[in-house]
Design an enzyme around this catalytic site. Sequence first.
Site, PDB file in Angstrom:
ATOM      1  N   GLU A  18       0.935  -1.321  -0.077  1.00  0.00           N
ATOM      2  CA  GLU A  18      -0.012   0.071  -0.152  1.00  0.00           C
ATOM      3  C   GLU A  18       0.807   1.271   0.055  1.00  0.00           C
ATOM      4  O   GLU A  18       0.502   2.150  -0.769  1.00  0.00           O
ATOM      5  CB  GLU A  18      -1.173  -0.171   1.217  1.00  0.00           C
ATOM      6  N   GLU A  24      -4.573  -8.827   2.972  1.00  0.00           N
ATOM      7  CA  GLU A  24      -5.541  -8.495   3.998  1.00  0.00           C
ATOM      8  C   GLU A  24      -6.709  -9.474   3.977  1.00  0.00           C
ATOM      9  O   GLU A  24      -7.177  -9.977   5.051  1.00  0.00           O
ATOM     10  CB  GLU A  24      -6.098  -7.181   3.695  1.00  0.00           C
TER      11      GLU A  24
END
Length: 266
Positions: A120, A140
């Site tokens: 990210e 995730e």
Amino acid sequence: MGGTEHLTVQREGATLVLTLNRPEAKNALSLPLLVGLYDGWLEADADDRIRSIVLTGAGGDFCAGMDLKALAGGSMDGDRYRDRMKADPDLHWKAMLRHHRPRKPVIAAVEGYCVAGGTEILQGTDIRIAGESATFGLFEVKRGLFPIGGSTVRLPRQIPRTHALEMLLTGRPYSAAEAAAIGLVGRVVPDGGALDAALEVAEQINACGPLAVEAVKASVYDTAELTETEGLESELERGWPVFATADAKEGAKAFAEKRPPVYRRA
């Protein structure tokens, strides 16, 4: 020069090198790391002598994302930094380049793990170079979590949507070769060579007119969501003033005189 116990700051000429420095945890995110990272972005933007930023990790890894063990235990390292978070509840998003964009170019030098929050943060950088054994991915969903660092928005805008959705929905790891093939990184180099390659790119940027470099970067991002017509209008508004600078005149003069230009941000 700033830095914390989990983030080191070093000057290499006109380049500020920020190193995620928590190798025992594969540079997993901590409060000291996030505070140091945000302070590094601010330092680079505040100092006109700095023309580029290189982001890398210590110990052979880039960043393994959030410290899940600490998260499960309800705490994270760095209690003495909690006042910074209270003063600016958005600090962690700024550190991860979700809610902040440095005006100087940011070059990522990736070795080892660059997963979850690491991938990210990577999406907030401008140029990305990876060692051939680097690993990428957004894990995730495999943990029942959401990649809230911006990936559901940014990733489909940076790589083809089918690849973005596969990465987001499977939670599987990607090799450096795969990451390059889908456009997540721009170049793959032999293991251990990412930082040197990133510094070489930084030196090339540093040799250019800083006002021009910063205006070009800003234009690329500011026009990304505009129509072509709107974007071209915006480009002229940002680009024409660069031609009137002393640096622009110096660039032309140096070319004519067959010498390196000396830019003064004027």
